[in-house]
Design a protein around this motif. Structure first.
Motif, PDB file in Angstrom:
ATOM      1  N   ILE A   1      13.822  -5.596  -3.534  1.00 41.32           N
ATOM      2  CA  ILE A   1      14.157  -6.971  -3.936  1.00 41.32           C
ATOM      3  C   ILE A   1      15.643  -7.249  -3.709  1.00 41.32           C
ATOM      4  CG2 ILE A   1      14.320  -8.538  -5.924  1.00 41.32           C
ATOM      5  CD1 ILE A   1      11.793  -7.138  -7.011  1.00 41.32           C
ATOM      6  N   TYR A   2      16.498  -6.292  -4.109  1.00 42.92           N
ATOM      7  CA  TYR A   2      17.945  -6.491  -3.972  1.00 42.92           C
ATOM      8  C   TYR A   2      18.355  -6.560  -2.498  1.00 42.92           C
ATOM      9  CZ  TYR A   2      17.879  -5.070  -8.887  1.00 42.92           C
ATOM     10  OH  TYR A   2      17.607  -4.969 -10.233  1.00 42.92           O
ATOM     11  N   THR A   3      17.585  -5.907  -1.640  1.00 41.67           N
ATOM     12  CA  THR A   3      17.868  -5.991  -0.204  1.00 41.67           C
ATOM     13  C   THR A   3      17.674  -7.416   0.300  1.00 41.67           C
ATOM     14  OG1 THR A   3      17.142  -3.703   0.095  1.00 41.67           O
ATOM     15  CG2 THR A   3      17.247  -5.062   2.068  1.00 41.67           C
ATOM     16  N   VAL A   4      16.711  -8.109  -0.304  1.00 46.61           N
ATOM     17  CA  VAL A   4      16.436  -9.503   0.066  1.00 46.61           C
ATOM     18  C   VAL A   4      17.484 -10.443  -0.519  1.00 46.61           C
ATOM     19  CG1 VAL A   4      14.775 -11.405  -0.134  1.00 46.61           C
ATOM     20  CG2 VAL A   4      13.969  -9.055   0.288  1.00 46.61           C
ATOM     21  N   ASP A   5      17.777 -10.232  -1.835  1.00 48.13           N
ATOM     22  CA  ASP A   5      18.720 -11.128  -2.510  1.00 48.13           C
ATOM     23  C   ASP A   5      19.353 -10.407  -3.693  1.00 48.13           C
ATOM     24  OD1 ASP A   5      20.177 -13.128  -3.680  1.00 48.13           O
ATOM     25  OD2 ASP A   5      18.525 -14.553  -3.861  1.00 48.13           O
ATOM     26  N   GLU A   6      20.611 -10.027  -3.570  1.00 46.09           N
ATOM     27  CA  GLU A   6      21.297  -9.309  -4.648  1.00 46.09           C
ATOM     28  C   GLU A   6      21.470 -10.173  -5.897  1.00 46.09           C
ATOM     29  OE1 GLU A   6      24.907  -7.403  -3.701  1.00 46.09           O
ATOM     30  OE2 GLU A   6      24.057  -6.109  -2.143  1.00 46.09           O
ATOM     31  N   ASN A   7      21.428 -11.483  -5.759  1.00 50.35           N
ATOM     32  CA  ASN A   7      21.599 -12.383  -6.899  1.00 50.35           C
ATOM     33  C   ASN A   7      20.436 -12.313  -7.881  1.00 50.35           C
ATOM     34  OD1 ASN A   7      24.067 -13.363  -5.898  1.00 50.35           O
ATOM     35  ND2 ASN A   7      22.998 -14.841  -4.569  1.00 50.35           N
ATOM     36  N   LEU A   8      19.343 -11.653  -7.476  1.00 51.99           N
ATOM     37  CA  LEU A   8      18.173 -11.555  -8.352  1.00 51.99           C
ATOM     38  C   LEU A   8      18.323 -10.461  -9.410  1.00 51.99           C
ATOM     39  CD1 LEU A   8      15.332 -11.950  -5.679  1.00 51.99           C
ATOM     40  CD2 LEU A   8      16.010 -13.608  -7.418  1.00 51.99           C
ATOM     41  N   LYS A   9      19.395  -9.689  -9.334  1.00 52.73           N
ATOM     42  CA  LYS A   9      19.581  -8.585 -10.284  1.00 52.73           C
ATOM     43  C   LYS A   9      19.524  -9.048 -11.741  1.00 52.73           C
ATOM     44  CE  LYS A   9      22.142  -5.252  -7.492  1.00 52.73           C
ATOM     45  NZ  LYS A   9      23.362  -4.423  -7.352  1.00 52.73           N
ATOM     46  N   GLY A  10      20.139 -10.189 -12.023  1.00 51.23           N
ATOM     47  CA  GLY A  10      20.163 -10.662 -13.400  1.00 51.23           C
ATOM     48  C   GLY A  10      18.903 -11.375 -13.833  1.00 51.23           C
ATOM     49  N   GLN A  11      17.958 -11.591 -12.920  1.00 51.18           N
ATOM     50  CA  GLN A  11      16.747 -12.337 -13.241  1.00 51.18           C
ATOM     51  C   GLN A  11      15.539 -11.445 -13.498  1.00 51.18           C
ATOM     52  OE1 GLN A  11      16.057 -15.515 -10.388  1.00 51.18           O
ATOM     53  NE2 GLN A  11      18.260 -15.665  -9.959  1.00 51.18           N
ATOM     54  N   LEU A  12      15.683 -10.134 -13.262  1.00 53.71           N
ATOM     55  CA  LEU A  12      14.569  -9.214 -13.476  1.00 53.71           C
ATOM     56  C   LEU A  12      14.568  -8.696 -14.914  1.00 53.71           C
ATOM     57  CD1 LEU A  12      14.652  -7.113 -10.177  1.00 53.71           C
ATOM     58  CD2 LEU A  12      13.288  -9.136 -10.704  1.00 53.71           C
TER      59      LEU A  12
ATOM     60  N   ILE B   1       7.112 -11.392   0.784  1.00 53.28           N
ATOM     61  CA  ILE B   1       7.955 -10.665   1.734  1.00 53.28           C
ATOM     62  C   ILE B   1       7.358  -9.265   1.927  1.00 53.28           C
ATOM     63  CG2 ILE B   1      10.246  -9.682   2.130  1.00 53.28           C
ATOM     64  CD1 ILE B   1      11.371 -12.013   0.459  1.00 53.28           C
ATOM     65  N   PRO B   2       7.030  -8.854   3.159  1.00 56.00           N
ATOM     66  CA  PRO B   2       6.301  -7.600   3.395  1.00 56.00           C
ATOM     67  C   PRO B   2       6.883  -6.365   2.698  1.00 56.00           C
ATOM     68  CG  PRO B   2       6.427  -8.851   5.417  1.00 56.00           C
ATOM     69  CD  PRO B   2       7.273  -9.590   4.425  1.00 56.00           C
ATOM     70  N   THR B   3       8.197  -6.160   2.782  1.00 56.13           N
ATOM     71  CA  THR B   3       8.787  -4.956   2.174  1.00 56.13           C
ATOM     72  C   THR B   3       8.630  -4.971   0.660  1.00 56.13           C
ATOM     73  OG1 THR B   3      10.953  -6.061   2.134  1.00 56.13           O
ATOM     74  CG2 THR B   3      10.475  -4.598   4.004  1.00 56.13           C
ATOM     75  N   VAL B   4       8.768  -6.161   0.055  1.00 57.61           N
ATOM     76  CA  VAL B   4       8.595  -6.273  -1.397  1.00 57.61           C
ATOM     77  C   VAL B   4       7.121  -6.119  -1.759  1.00 57.61           C
ATOM     78  CG1 VAL B   4       8.826  -7.825  -3.387  1.00 57.61           C
ATOM     79  CG2 VAL B   4      10.630  -7.736  -1.653  1.00 57.61           C
ATOM     80  N   LYS B   5       6.256  -6.742  -0.996  1.00 57.20           N
ATOM     81  CA  LYS B   5       4.825  -6.720  -1.297  1.00 57.20           C
ATOM     82  C   LYS B   5       4.258  -5.301  -1.249  1.00 57.20           C
ATOM     83  CE  LYS B   5       0.548  -9.061  -0.053  1.00 57.20           C
ATOM     84  NZ  LYS B   5      -0.098 -10.024   0.862  1.00 57.20           N
ATOM     85  N   GLU B   6       4.669  -4.509  -0.262  1.00 63.82           N
ATOM     86  CA  GLU B   6       4.171  -3.133  -0.159  1.00 63.82           C
ATOM     87  C   GLU B   6       4.592  -2.297  -1.358  1.00 63.82           C
ATOM     88  OE1 GLU B   6       5.178  -1.325   3.535  1.00 63.82           O
ATOM     89  OE2 GLU B   6       3.956  -2.707   4.739  1.00 63.82           O
TER      90      GLU B   6
ATOM     91  N   LEU C   1       6.354   6.428 -12.357  1.00 65.35           N
ATOM     92  CA  LEU C   1       6.470   4.982 -12.565  1.00 65.35           C
ATOM     93  C   LEU C   1       7.916   4.522 -12.409  1.00 65.35           C
ATOM     94  CD1 LEU C   1       4.063   4.451 -15.604  1.00 65.35           C
ATOM     95  CD2 LEU C   1       3.740   3.596 -13.280  1.00 65.35           C
ATOM     96  N   LYS C   2       8.842   5.274 -12.981  1.00 62.07           N
ATOM     97  CA  LYS C   2      10.260   4.916 -12.874  1.00 62.07           C
ATOM     98  C   LYS C   2      10.713   4.913 -11.418  1.00 62.07           C
ATOM     99  CE  LYS C   2      11.885   6.443 -17.457  1.00 62.07           C
ATOM    100  NZ  LYS C   2      12.532   5.179 -17.863  1.00 62.07           N
ATOM    101  N   GLU C   3      10.252   5.889 -10.641  1.00 59.93           N
ATOM    102  CA  GLU C   3      10.639   5.974  -9.231  1.00 59.93           C
ATOM    103  C   GLU C   3      10.056   4.806  -8.434  1.00 59.93           C
ATOM    104  OE1 GLU C   3      12.330   7.297  -5.701  1.00 59.93           O
ATOM    105  OE2 GLU C   3      12.760   7.832  -7.794  1.00 59.93           O
ATOM    106  N   ARG C   4       8.778   4.466  -8.712  1.00 59.65           N
ATOM    107  CA  ARG C   4       8.144   3.360  -7.985  1.00 59.65           C
ATOM    108  C   ARG C   4       8.797   2.021  -8.339  1.00 59.65           C
ATOM    109  NH1 ARG C   4       3.004   5.324  -6.072  1.00 59.65           N
ATOM    110  NH2 ARG C   4       3.721   7.100  -4.826  1.00 59.65           N
ATOM    111  N   SER C   5       9.117   1.819  -9.620  1.00 63.92           N
ATOM    112  CA  SER C   5       9.760   0.563 -10.022  1.00 63.92           C
ATOM    113  C   SER C   5      11.173   0.475  -9.429  1.00 63.92           C
ATOM    114  CB  SER C   5       9.801   0.437 -11.545  1.00 63.92           C
ATOM    115  OG  SER C   5      10.584   1.464 -12.122  1.00 63.92           O
ATOM    116  N   LYS C   6      11.836   1.627  -9.303  1.00 64.92           N
ATOM    117  CA  LYS C   6      13.169   1.661  -8.706  1.00 64.92           C
ATOM    118  C   LYS C   6      13.112   1.236  -7.241  1.00 64.92           C
ATOM    119  CE  LYS C   6      16.853   4.941  -7.526  1.00 64.92           C
ATOM    120  NZ  LYS C   6      17.286   6.361  -7.615  1.00 64.92           N
ATOM    121  N   LEU C   7      12.116   1.746  -6.510  1.00 63.06           N
ATOM    122  CA  LEU C   7      11.961   1.390  -5.096  1.00 63.06           C
ATOM    123  C   LEU C   7      11.664  -0.099  -4.939  1.00 63.06           C
ATOM    124  CD1 LEU C   7       9.865   4.433  -3.811  1.00 63.06           C
ATOM    125  CD2 LEU C   7      12.280   3.974  -3.378  1.00 63.06           C
ATOM    126  N   LEU C   8      10.884  -0.637  -5.884  1.00 63.14           N
ATOM    127  CA  LEU C   8      10.574  -2.068  -5.839  1.00 63.14           C
ATOM    128  C   LEU C   8      11.828  -2.909  -6.069  1.00 63.14           C
ATOM    129  CD1 LEU C   8       8.669  -4.459  -5.699  1.00 63.14           C
ATOM    130  CD2 LEU C   8       8.028  -4.032  -8.083  1.00 63.14           C
TER     131      LEU C   8
END
Length: 483
Positions: free
Chosen positions: A173-184, A216-221, A162-169
């Motif tokens: 997300i950060y690849t799309v927008d690094e500013n989202l780091k503080g919103q998760l 976004i396809p990469t995030v959705k997968e 689970l930790k590995e899958r959440s890390k990949l997710l």
């Protein structure tokens, strides 16, 4: 109720396929290469022919699973992609405007229709027959080896997965927008499974609440993979251990929990046979079946190329009886390892240890006797007595109260002079150069088609996964050699 597979539905939009799906497209080439009606013939008896509503075509359902393996995506994503990817729809035999299935249907198809089907031999046999018919297979050699697949539940715990899958997710997300780091949501730092599941669900909710991000396809997968893992963990975390997987050894000091796929392959890199066992099984004993199935699939075999695991006495006898040469170096521990039929101690060539019938590996070995003394030297393997005392197979194997349990192998250097001499010939040296090819094939299965880890629990599901993965790599290889 099952009706005969129909041709693609007539549609005013069908000509779009000729514009959108080029002739070089992999899926178009696979459709042109093979007639999938053999799937219908194999599975027709799993359906009712005169009652109930019409079932989805077994050929189309099988093709969905094939797409999953080709592109290494989840059930949800293969269905969703089939909704808008025209090459997928073309491959599935759908009209452009036709709707897709519900993703849950794939689970039912695997459990209800593919269960008990000898899919592994069926699919390999089909591709080998195509390769022979097209003149792709010209050699009379098969290369044999085994590759490891980790169980779905090990060596990582559920929380680690689970930790590995959440890390990949998060990474997607950060690849799309690094500013989202503080919103998760704040990451779970505990080693508590329930806390990690709660965090993953919270992360899912935050992402799904943002329609732009979640589409976004990469995030959705990555999101769908995490959701699938959370659901599976909730269903299985109490009984998460794969009961049919076993511990195997890559060396004396490293082990893995899972399965082995034993493979035979031509010099042209077409897999001709495969068997799947739990991880503790030896490689050598699977050779007779690999040879037999390869021959049943149309291969004429005069040479077998492998490593030392395949140079056992029984394999040498089998090859000699059929006038087949074995390109595998002798190892005294293998050639003399089985003393009698009921004493099935398997040799693990990676660990250089014997494994008892219960699956326990020797903890150490010692060589006794002197060279050139006129008497045979002996390799003695020592087993963990604590395990022997409670082993269900201890009767007739372990003497109650004994402080040691050993297994001895007599080394007779003059027993296989013919094979020793053969190892020095130019033919042996030339053929042995082809062994690397099967290592590359194992790597392709693992790194490209998700064969590094089992996708489900149990050896039956592992066989299904192996069947579709091997079918995929064989089709791709045939297409490449056909050019």
């Amino acid at each position: 109720m099952l009706v005969q597979q129909q041709e693609m539905q007539l549609s005013a939009y069908s000509d779009l396929y000729n514009l959108i799906v080029p002739k070089e497209n992999l899926l178009r080439k696979i459709n042109e290469l093979i007639d999938f009606s053999f799937i219908y013939d194999e599975l027709a008896n799993k359906y009712c022919s005169n009652n109930g509503r019409n079932a989805e075509s077994p050929i189309r359902m099988f093709k969905y699973l094939l797409l999953k393996t080709i592109y290494t995506i989840s059930d949800v994503d293969v269905v969703e992609r089939s909704r808008f990817d025209m090459s997928f729809k073309y491959f599935l035999g759908m009209s452009p405007e036709q709707d897709v299935i519900n993703a849950s249907s794939l689970t039912k198809f695997r459990k209800l229709r593919l269960k008990d089907a000898d899919l592994l031999n069926l699919l390999i046999g089909k591709t080998v027959s195509i390769a022979i018919e097209k003149g792709i297979v010209r050699s009379k050699s098969i290369i044999v080896d085994a590759t490891h697949t980790l169980s779905r539940s090990n060596p990582f715990s559920a929380i680690e997965v689970l930790k590995e899958r959440s890390k990949l997710l998060r990474k997607a997300i950060y690849t799309v927008d690094e500013n989202l780091k503080g919103q998760l949501p704040v990451k779970n730092m505990d080693d508590n499974l329930q806390s990690e599941i709660a965090y993953c669900k919270e992360l899912e909710n935050v992402i799904e609440s943002d329609p732009t991000l979640s589409l976004i396809p990469t995030v959705k997968e990555k999101l769908n993979l995490l959701k699938e893992t959370v659901e599976d963990t909730q269903d299985n975390f109490i009984l998460s251990k794969d009961m049919e997987a076993k511990t195997g050894h890559k060396s004396a000091d490293s082990s893995f929990f899972g399965y082995k796929t034993h493979i035979a392959m031509t010099e042209e890199r077409i897999i001709t046979a495969a068997t799947i066992t739990s991880a503790e099984k030896g490689d050598g004993p699977e050779l007779p079946k690999l040879l037999r199935v390869s021959q049943q699939n149309g291969m004429e075999v005069d040479t077998i190329v492998g490593d030392t695991a395949y140079s056992g006495k029984e394999n040498l006898k089998l090859a000699s009886a059929q006038n087949i040469k074995i390109i595998a170096r002798l190892n005294p521990s293998i050639t003399q390892g089985i003393r009698k039929d009921e004493d099935k101690f398997d040799y693990n060539k990676d660990a250089d240890r014997f494994v008892c019938p219960a699956g326990h590996m020797a903890i150490r070995k010692a060589r006794q006797g002197k060279k050139n003394s006129g008497e045979n030297q002996v390799d003695t393997y020592y087993f963990d007595v604590q395990k022997c005392r409670t082993c269900p197979l201890r009767d007739g194997c372990y003497k109650p109260g004994a402080k040691t349990k050993t297994y001895s192998v007599s080394i007779k250097s003059d027993l296989h002079q013919e094979q020793i001499s053969f190892q020095e010939t130019d033919y042996y040296k030339e053929k042995s150069k082809h062994r690397y090819k099967i290592e590359a094939k194992n790597s392709e299965l693992k790194n490209v088609h998700g064969y590094r880890r089992a996708s489900s629990y149990g050896i039956e599901n592992m066989q299904m996964q192996g069947a579709i993965a091997i079918f995929t790599v064989n089709l791709k290889r045939i297409l490449k050699l056909e050019r």
